[in-house]
Design an enzyme around this catalytic site. Sequence first.
Site, PDB file in Angstrom:
ATOM      1  N   GLU A  30       0.881  -1.178   0.000  1.00 34.27           N
ATOM      2  CA  GLU A  30       0.000   0.000   0.000  1.00 34.27           C
ATOM      3  C   GLU A  30       0.911   1.217   0.000  1.00 34.27           C
ATOM      4  OE1 GLU A  30      -3.096  -0.456  -0.284  1.00 34.27           O
ATOM      5  OE2 GLU A  30      -3.387  -2.502   0.434  1.00 34.27           O
TER       6      GLU A  30
ATOM      7  N   CYS B   8      -1.386   9.326   3.548  1.00 24.96           N
ATOM      8  CA  CYS B   8      -1.455   8.859   2.160  1.00 24.96           C
ATOM      9  C   CYS B   8      -2.713   9.411   1.494  1.00 24.96           C
ATOM     10  CB  CYS B   8      -1.467   7.345   2.122  1.00 24.96           C
ATOM     11  SG  CYS B   8      -2.692   6.644   3.216  1.00 24.96           S
TER      12      CYS B   8
HETATM   13  P1  NAP Z   1       8.807   4.602   3.902  1.00 22.93           P
HETATM   14  O1  NAP Z   1       9.953   5.507   4.038  1.00 22.93           O
HETATM   15  O2  NAP Z   1       8.608   3.908   2.611  1.00 22.93           O
HETATM   16  O3  NAP Z   1       8.976   3.516   5.086  1.00 22.93           O
HETATM   17  C1  NAP Z   1       7.997   2.535   5.305  1.00 22.93           C
HETATM   18  C2  NAP Z   1       8.626   1.347   6.002  1.00 22.93           C
HETATM   19  O4  NAP Z   1       9.541   0.713   5.098  1.00 22.93           O
HETATM   20  C3  NAP Z   1       9.445   1.740   7.230  1.00 22.93           C
HETATM   21  O5  NAP Z   1       9.262   0.772   8.228  1.00 22.93           O
HETATM   22  C4  NAP Z   1      10.862   1.700   6.695  1.00 22.93           C
HETATM   23  O6  NAP Z   1      11.838   1.471   7.669  1.00 22.93           O
HETATM   24  C5  NAP Z   1      10.779   0.524   5.760  1.00 22.93           C
HETATM   25  N1  NAP Z   1      11.875   0.446   4.796  1.00 22.93           N
HETATM   26  C6  NAP Z   1      12.697   1.431   4.389  1.00 22.93           C
HETATM   27  N2  NAP Z   1      13.598   0.947   3.507  1.00 22.93           N
HETATM   28  C7  NAP Z   1      13.328  -0.369   3.359  1.00 22.93           C
HETATM   29  C8  NAP Z   1      13.896  -1.420   2.569  1.00 22.93           C
HETATM   30  N3  NAP Z   1      14.943  -1.198   1.756  1.00 22.93           N
HETATM   31  N4  NAP Z   1      13.374  -2.649   2.661  1.00 22.93           N
HETATM   32  C9  NAP Z   1      12.305  -2.872   3.444  1.00 22.93           C
HETATM   33  N5  NAP Z   1      11.722  -1.930   4.226  1.00 22.93           N
HETATM   34  C10 NAP Z   1      12.231  -0.690   4.171  1.00 22.93           C
HETATM   35  O7  NAP Z   1       7.437   5.345   4.241  1.00 22.93           O
HETATM   36  P2  NAP Z   1       7.101   6.333   5.436  1.00 22.93           P
HETATM   37  O8  NAP Z   1       7.806   7.625   5.208  1.00 22.93           O
HETATM   38  O9  NAP Z   1       7.273   5.652   6.743  1.00 22.93           O
HETATM   39  O10 NAP Z   1       5.523   6.520   5.230  1.00 22.93           O
HETATM   40  C11 NAP Z   1       5.001   7.450   4.359  1.00 22.93           C
HETATM   41  C12 NAP Z   1       4.564   6.800   3.075  1.00 22.93           C
HETATM   42  O11 NAP Z   1       3.618   5.781   3.328  1.00 22.93           O
HETATM   43  C13 NAP Z   1       3.857   7.781   2.145  1.00 22.93           C
HETATM   44  O12 NAP Z   1       4.269   7.568   0.822  1.00 22.93           O
HETATM   45  C14 NAP Z   1       2.403   7.426   2.338  1.00 22.93           C
HETATM   46  O13 NAP Z   1       1.579   7.811   1.260  1.00 22.93           O
HETATM   47  C15 NAP Z   1       2.480   5.951   2.494  1.00 22.93           C
HETATM   48  N6  NAP Z   1       1.283   5.423   3.153  1.00 22.93           N
HETATM   49  C16 NAP Z   1       0.373   4.718   2.420  1.00 22.93           C
HETATM   50  C17 NAP Z   1      -0.793   4.253   3.011  1.00 22.93           C
HETATM   51  C18 NAP Z   1      -1.806   3.470   2.242  1.00 22.93           C
HETATM   52  O14 NAP Z   1      -2.667   2.858   2.853  1.00 22.93           O
HETATM   53  N7  NAP Z   1      -1.761   3.455   0.925  1.00 22.93           N
HETATM   54  C19 NAP Z   1      -1.011   4.508   4.364  1.00 22.93           C
HETATM   55  C20 NAP Z   1      -0.062   5.215   5.082  1.00 22.93           C
HETATM   56  C21 NAP Z   1       1.088   5.666   4.474  1.00 22.93           C
HETATM   57  P3  NAP Z   1      12.680   2.689   8.309  1.00 22.93           P
HETATM   58  O15 NAP Z   1      11.672   3.562   8.976  1.00 22.93           O
HETATM   59  O16 NAP Z   1      13.589   1.995   9.236  1.00 22.93           O
HETATM   60  O17 NAP Z   1      13.358   3.374   7.175  1.00 22.93           O
END
Ligand code: NAP
Length: 525
Positions: free
Chosen positions: A288, A322
Site C-alpha cells: 500500500e 497517504c
Molecule cells: P517509507 O519511508 O517507505 O517507510 C515505510 C517502512 O519501510 C518503514 O518501516 C521503513 O523502515 C521501511 N523500509 C525502508 N527501507 C526499506 C527497505 N529497503 N526494505 C524494506 N523496508 C524498508 O514510508 P514512510 O515515510 O514511513 O511513510 C510514508 C509513506 O507511506 C507515504 O508515501 C504514504 O503515502 C504511504 N502510506 C500509504 C498508506 C496506504 O494505505 N496506501 C497509508 C499510510 C502511508 P525505516 O523507517 O527503518 O526506514
Amino acid sequence: MKTKSKSFKITYSTLNTNQMERVHQEFDSALINVKNDCGNNHSNWVNGKTIQGANTLKLRSPINQNHILGYFTQATHEQTAQAVQAAKDAFAAWNQMGWKARCALLQTAAGLIRDRKYYLAAVMTLEVGKNRLEALGDVEESADLISYYCQIMEENNGFVRQMDRLAANENVMGYLVPFGVWGVIAPFNFPMALSAGMAAGALATGNTVVYKPSSDAPWTGVLLNKVFVEAGLPDGVFNLLNGAGSIIGEELVTNDNVDGLVFTGSKIVGMDIYQRFSKHYPKPCIIEMGGKNPAIVTQNGNLDTAAEGIMRSAFGFGGQKCSACSRAYIEESVFHEFLELLLHKTKSLIIGDPTDQDTFLGPLINSNAYNDFQSYVDSAHKDGTVLTGGKLYSRSNLDNGFFVEPTIITNLEEDHPLVKSELFCPILYIRSVKNLGEALTFANDTEYGLTAGFFSEDQEEIDLFFNTIRAGVTYVNRRSGATTGAWPGVQPFCGWQSSGSTGKGCCGPYYVTQFMREQSRTVMT
Ligand code: NAP
C-alpha cells in the site's frame, strides 16, 4: 463474538462531542504518565523473549529535538533471520488453533488497546507529532481494525464452505488457508493503526508475523507488541524487530522462509520490495503506497463545506497522510469565493505543540521532511505563486521542532513536480478550471489512485464523478475530510495504480482473504 460497539469513540470524522472535556482530562493525565516513561530502554521481542541488537537508536521527539523519548535496540540481519525461524516454528500450532480461538485472543488485544487508548495516543503525539484527536483516532482505529477482521472471519465461517459435487459419493470442502510467515513493514504516519491492521490480517487468518515498525515510531511498535503479548499470543506468533529498513526489511524481502510480505509506505520502497520479493516462485506481496489526492468543487457545491473538508484533508497531520488532499480543482465561477473561504480557514489553524488541547497542526516527522518542505516552497516561489504559508513556523517554545506553515500554492503547470509528486507535507496546490470535465481530466492525470473528494449537490455531476474518477476511496460532500478519514468496516481503503498492488483495501471485507490461499478438499466416500 460480536464486535460492533456503540460506545463513544473518537474517529477521524469527530468534529465535536459533548464528551470532549472528559477526553482532554483523560489525555492530560495519560500524558503525565507517558512523560514519566520517557528515556527508558526498549528491547525487541523474538519467540517470547526480549532480545538486544547491535546498536541503539536514541529517539527524539519531532516536537522538540532535545526531548529524548527512549532508547531502542536495533535488530541485525541474523536476529531478523532468527525471528523468521521462530515465526516458522510457531506457525503450525497457531494455524491449528483455529480461527475462533485466534480471534478470541485478538479481540482481547483489541480490548487492551481500547483500555489504554489515552496512554497510547499520548505516546503518539510525542513520537510522531499527531494532535490529540488524530492520535486517539489512530488508536481507536487500531482496535477496530483488529475487531473488524475478526468479524469478517466470523461472517465467513473462517472461509470454509461446502462446494458442489459431481458424484453422490463426492464431498468437497473449499478452504482458504494461511501461507505461513508474513513480514509486516509499517510506516510512521499511522504507526499503530496500520501496524495493528496489517498484523491482524495476517494473524486472524492463521499466519505468524515478524513485525518491523517505522524507525520514526519504534515506541508505538513496542506498545503494540506488549498488547499482543499480554493478550496471550503464543511465543513466536508475533515477533517485534525495531531497526533499520535497510537491514530488517532487506532480510524480510530476501529470506526464503518468509512466505508473504505486507508493506505500507512510500512508492519507492514498496515497488522495490514488490519487484524483488518473489525469487523462486510467486509469493504474495501486499504493498500500500502513496497518493496525490484531488478534490473537485463545482458551482453546485456548498463552498463552506468544501473549504472545510479540503482544509482538513490537506493540513490534518501536516499533510502526512497517504489520503491527504494535495490538489484542488475549483470551477472558475466560484473560484475566488471558494479561495477566500479556504484562505480564511487555513490562516485560522492553530499550529503548535500537538500535546496541547487546541493544536490542530503539529510538527513534521523529521529533519528530512522539514528540509523537503523548504525545497518544495522554494520551487513554488520560483515557478508559481504561494498564496499563504510557505515558511518555517518559528516560536520560542517550538524552535527545536519541525514546525512549518500550512501552505497553498497555485499558477503551476500540471506537469510540474509539485503537482505530480507526493510531497507528504502541508502543501496544497489549487487551480481554477473551466468545468467539471476539465477538473476530472486533471484529477485523473496522476500515477496514483488512492482517494478523491467531490463537492456538488447535482446528482448528475455526482454520478459523473463516481464513474470517471480513478481512485479507490471516493467521497462526496464530506465536511469532516474531503479525502481523508476512512474507517474499518465503513470505507474500504484500496489504492489503485501506484497507490497499491492488490485491488483489495484494508478496512474492507476482502482484506483478510489476501493472507490466505485456496485449498479444495475432495473426499470420496
Ligand atoms: P517509507 O519511508 O517507505 O517507510 C515505510 C517502512 O519501510 C518503514 O518501516 C521503513 O523502515 C521501511 N523500509 C525502508 N527501507 C526499506 C527497505 N529497503 N526494505 C524494506 N523496508 C524498508 O514510508 P514512510 O515515510 O514511513 O511513510 C510514508 C509513506 O507511506 C507515504 O508515501 C504514504 O503515502 C504511504 N502510506 C500509504 C498508506 C496506504 O494505505 N496506501 C497509508 C499510510 C502511508 P525505516 O523507517 O527503518 O526506514
